[in-house]
Design a protein around this motif. Sequence first.
Motif, PDB file in Angstrom:
ATOM      1  N   GLN A   1       0.646  -1.681  -0.232  1.00 43.07           N
ATOM      2  CA  GLN A   1      -0.207  -0.240  -0.001  1.00 43.07           C
ATOM      3  C   GLN A   1       0.430   1.175  -0.265  1.00 43.07           C
ATOM      4  OE1 GLN A   1      -3.769   0.044  -0.241  1.00 43.07           O
ATOM      5  NE2 GLN A   1      -2.751   2.508  -0.572  1.00 43.07           N
ATOM      6  N   ALA A   2       0.603   1.918  -1.174  1.00 43.45           N
ATOM      7  CA  ALA A   2       1.553   3.125  -1.070  1.00 43.45           C
ATOM      8  C   ALA A   2       0.797   4.590  -0.495  1.00 43.45           C
ATOM      9  CB  ALA A   2       2.212   3.425  -2.985  1.00 43.45           C
ATOM     10  N   SER A   3       1.620   6.171   0.087  1.00 42.74           N
ATOM     11  CA  SER A   3       0.313   6.817   0.469  1.00 42.74           C
ATOM     12  C   SER A   3       1.752   7.746  -0.255  1.00 42.74           C
ATOM     13  CB  SER A   3      -0.512   6.561   1.686  1.00 42.74           C
ATOM     14  OG  SER A   3       0.787   6.500   2.424  1.00 42.74           O
TER      15      SER A   3
ATOM     16  N   CYS B   1       5.466   3.556   1.349  1.00 46.19           N
ATOM     17  CA  CYS B   1       4.255   1.834   0.773  1.00 46.19           C
ATOM     18  C   CYS B   1       4.896   1.039   1.930  1.00 46.19           C
ATOM     19  CB  CYS B   1       5.565   1.342  -0.710  1.00 46.19           C
ATOM     20  SG  CYS B   1       5.313   0.121  -1.059  1.00 46.19           S
ATOM     21  N   THR B   2       3.819   0.354   2.483  1.00 47.14           N
ATOM     22  CA  THR B   2       3.969  -0.638   3.605  1.00 47.14           C
ATOM     23  C   THR B   2       3.628  -1.897   2.846  1.00 47.14           C
ATOM     24  OG1 THR B   2       3.935   0.864   5.115  1.00 47.14           O
ATOM     25  CG2 THR B   2       3.417  -1.383   5.745  1.00 47.14           C
ATOM     26  N   ALA B   3       3.875  -3.077   3.922  1.00 45.87           N
ATOM     27  CA  ALA B   3       3.647  -4.304   2.896  1.00 45.87           C
ATOM     28  C   ALA B   3       2.648  -4.969   4.412  1.00 45.87           C
ATOM     29  CB  ALA B   3       5.050  -5.269   2.830  1.00 45.87           C
ATOM     30  N   SER B   4       2.121  -5.291   4.286  1.00 43.56           N
ATOM     31  CA  SER B   4       1.184  -6.491   4.668  1.00 43.56           C
ATOM     32  C   SER B   4       0.532  -7.802   3.912  1.00 43.56           C
ATOM     33  CB  SER B   4      -0.428  -5.910   5.261  1.00 43.56           C
ATOM     34  OG  SER B   4      -1.243  -5.359   3.793  1.00 43.56           O
ATOM     35  N   GLY B   5       0.629  -8.678   5.102  1.00 42.72           N
ATOM     36  CA  GLY B   5       0.248 -10.305   4.983  1.00 42.72           C
ATOM     37  C   GLY B   5       0.917 -10.848   5.533  1.00 42.72           C
ATOM     38  N   ARG B   6       0.707 -12.418   4.529  1.00 44.80           N
ATOM     39  CA  ARG B   6       1.950 -13.816   5.280  1.00 44.80           C
ATOM     40  C   ARG B   6       3.452 -13.564   4.820  1.00 44.80           C
ATOM     41  NH1 ARG B   6      -0.049 -18.029   7.529  1.00 44.80           N
ATOM     42  NH2 ARG B   6       0.952 -19.274   7.018  1.00 44.80           N
TER      43      ARG B   6
ATOM     44  N   LYS C   1       8.317  -2.147  10.053  1.00 51.62           N
ATOM     45  CA  LYS C   1       7.163  -2.007   9.645  1.00 51.62           C
ATOM     46  C   LYS C   1       7.112  -2.471   8.216  1.00 51.62           C
ATOM     47  CE  LYS C   1       7.137   2.365  13.061  1.00 51.62           C
ATOM     48  NZ  LYS C   1       7.632   3.817  13.086  1.00 51.62           N
ATOM     49  N   LEU C   2       8.037  -2.870   8.175  1.00 58.86           N
ATOM     50  CA  LEU C   2       7.838  -3.348   6.230  1.00 58.86           C
ATOM     51  C   LEU C   2       7.689  -2.661   5.161  1.00 58.86           C
ATOM     52  CD1 LEU C   2       5.206  -6.569   7.004  1.00 58.86           C
ATOM     53  CD2 LEU C   2       7.999  -6.585   7.091  1.00 58.86           C
ATOM     54  N   THR C   3       7.835  -1.258   5.956  1.00 59.93           N
ATOM     55  CA  THR C   3       7.864   0.161   4.988  1.00 59.93           C
ATOM     56  C   THR C   3       9.382   0.069   4.181  1.00 59.93           C
ATOM     57  OG1 THR C   3       6.074   0.788   6.414  1.00 59.93           O
ATOM     58  CG2 THR C   3       7.008   2.340   5.254  1.00 59.93           C
ATOM     59  N   VAL C   4       9.085   0.647   3.238  1.00 63.57           N
ATOM     60  CA  VAL C   4      10.461   2.202   2.104  1.00 63.57           C
ATOM     61  C   VAL C   4       9.620   3.108   2.042  1.00 63.57           C
ATOM     62  CG1 VAL C   4       9.622   0.720   0.032  1.00 63.57           C
ATOM     63  CG2 VAL C   4      11.499   1.529   0.302  1.00 63.57           C
ATOM     64  N   LEU C   5      10.368   4.323   2.300  1.00 65.55           N
ATOM     65  CA  LEU C   5       9.908   5.278   2.401  1.00 65.55           C
ATOM     66  C   LEU C   5      10.934   6.055   0.905  1.00 65.55           C
ATOM     67  CD1 LEU C   5       9.458   6.095   6.273  1.00 65.55           C
ATOM     68  CD2 LEU C   5       8.145   5.621   5.068  1.00 65.55           C
TER      69      LEU C   5
ATOM     70  N   PRO D   1       6.683 -14.854   0.773  1.00 66.55           N
ATOM     71  CA  PRO D   1       6.288 -14.979   1.967  1.00 66.55           C
ATOM     72  C   PRO D   1       6.542 -16.208   2.605  1.00 66.55           C
ATOM     73  CG  PRO D   1       5.198 -15.199  -0.753  1.00 66.55           C
ATOM     74  CD  PRO D   1       6.688 -14.996  -0.870  1.00 66.55           C
ATOM     75  N   ARG D   2       5.095 -16.221   4.005  1.00 65.95           N
ATOM     76  CA  ARG D   2       5.990 -17.507   4.460  1.00 65.95           C
ATOM     77  C   ARG D   2       5.070 -18.245   4.317  1.00 65.95           C
ATOM     78  NH1 ARG D   2       2.430 -15.255   9.727  1.00 65.95           N
ATOM     79  NH2 ARG D   2       3.157 -13.119   9.088  1.00 65.95           N
ATOM     80  N   GLY D   3       6.200 -19.687   4.711  1.00 65.57           N
ATOM     81  CA  GLY D   3       5.932 -21.163   3.816  1.00 65.57           C
ATOM     82  C   GLY D   3       5.968 -21.123   2.826  1.00 65.57           C
ATOM     83  N   ARG D   4       6.636 -20.612   2.421  1.00 65.89           N
ATOM     84  CA  ARG D   4       7.194 -20.374   0.660  1.00 65.89           C
ATOM     85  C   ARG D   4       8.932 -20.756   0.506  1.00 65.89           C
ATOM     86  NH1 ARG D   4       2.835 -17.434  -3.193  1.00 65.89           N
ATOM     87  NH2 ARG D   4       0.783 -18.506  -2.098  1.00 65.89           N
ATOM     88  N   ILE D   5       9.391 -20.755  -0.253  1.00 65.18           N
ATOM     89  CA  ILE D   5      11.163 -21.103  -0.437  1.00 65.18           C
ATOM     90  C   ILE D   5      10.926 -19.690  -1.517  1.00 65.18           C
ATOM     91  CG2 ILE D   5      12.876 -21.831  -1.736  1.00 65.18           C
ATOM     92  CD1 ILE D   5      11.641 -25.138  -0.028  1.00 65.18           C
ATOM     93  N   ALA D   6       9.664 -19.675  -2.783  1.00 65.20           N
ATOM     94  CA  ALA D   6      10.324 -19.091  -3.776  1.00 65.20           C
ATOM     95  C   ALA D   6      10.056 -17.397  -3.057  1.00 65.20           C
ATOM     96  CB  ALA D   6       9.559 -19.444  -4.572  1.00 65.20           C
ATOM     97  N   TRP D   7      10.708 -17.068  -4.147  1.00 57.87           N
ATOM     98  CA  TRP D   7      10.941 -15.065  -3.820  1.00 57.87           C
ATOM     99  C   TRP D   7       9.703 -14.623  -5.516  1.00 57.87           C
ATOM    100  CZ3 TRP D   7      13.301 -11.598  -0.141  1.00 57.87           C
ATOM    101  CH2 TRP D   7      14.145 -12.106   0.560  1.00 57.87           C
ATOM    102  N   SER D   8       8.975 -13.503  -4.593  1.00 56.96           N
ATOM    103  CA  SER D   8       8.200 -12.974  -6.250  1.00 56.96           C
ATOM    104  C   SER D   8       8.762 -11.307  -5.879  1.00 56.96           C
ATOM    105  CB  SER D   8       6.303 -13.540  -5.495  1.00 56.96           C
ATOM    106  OG  SER D   8       6.922 -15.153  -5.773  1.00 56.96           O
ATOM    107  N   GLU D   9       7.593 -10.973  -7.255  1.00 53.24           N
ATOM    108  CA  GLU D   9       8.200  -9.361  -6.895  1.00 53.24           C
ATOM    109  C   GLU D   9       6.397  -8.916  -6.571  1.00 53.24           C
ATOM    110  OE1 GLU D   9      10.642  -7.401 -10.593  1.00 53.24           O
ATOM    111  OE2 GLU D   9       8.559  -7.543 -10.816  1.00 53.24           O
ATOM    112  N   TYR D  10       6.778  -8.445  -5.780  1.00 48.68           N
ATOM    113  CA  TYR D  10       4.930  -7.749  -5.615  1.00 48.68           C
ATOM    114  C   TYR D  10       5.167  -5.870  -5.948  1.00 48.68           C
ATOM    115  CZ  TYR D  10       3.679 -11.958  -3.534  1.00 48.68           C
ATOM    116  OH  TYR D  10       3.549 -13.086  -3.359  1.00 48.68           O
ATOM    117  N   TRP D  11       4.131  -5.138  -6.379  1.00 48.13           N
ATOM    118  CA  TRP D  11       3.795  -3.922  -6.436  1.00 48.13           C
ATOM    119  C   TRP D  11       2.280  -3.457  -5.656  1.00 48.13           C
ATOM    120  CZ3 TRP D  11       6.341  -1.085 -10.230  1.00 48.13           C
ATOM    121  CH2 TRP D  11       7.491  -1.980 -10.820  1.00 48.13           C
TER     122      TRP D  11
END
Length: 120
Positions: free
Chosen positions: A4-6, A21-26, A74-78, A100-110
């Motif tokens: 979530q960006a603001s 920009c803050t990340a949320s979730g697992r 805070k899982l945040t980038v400024l 993500p928690r419980g996964r091995i692979a990395w993914s790109e999130y926007w």
Amino acid sequence: VQLQASGGGLVQPGGSLRLSCTASGRIGSIGDMAWYRQAPGKQQELVGRIASGGTIDYADFVEDRFTISRDNAKLTVLLQMNSLKPEDTAAYHCKMMIRPRGRIAWSEYWGQGTQVTVSS
């Protein structure tokens, strides 16, 4: 996982804005964090990137006007933007490499993008 960006808005030339920009979730781990921008009719371009270890890169057009930082707790980038110019007008998007928690692979999130308009 969601980002979530603001912080965008309308500012006069020479003004400042601070994007967040803050990340949320697992979320298991977060690697590189970055800001990109895209102006109408132009290709998307990297603004700045900060690695998990703290290494920072900026696009040449930043010219020491912007500062990227991260708060891992805070899982945040400024992105602190000073001395803004009309040519900085664009939609700014954040990106994070996340395992993500419980996964091995990395993914790109926007994130969804936040509009920055620099105009008098």
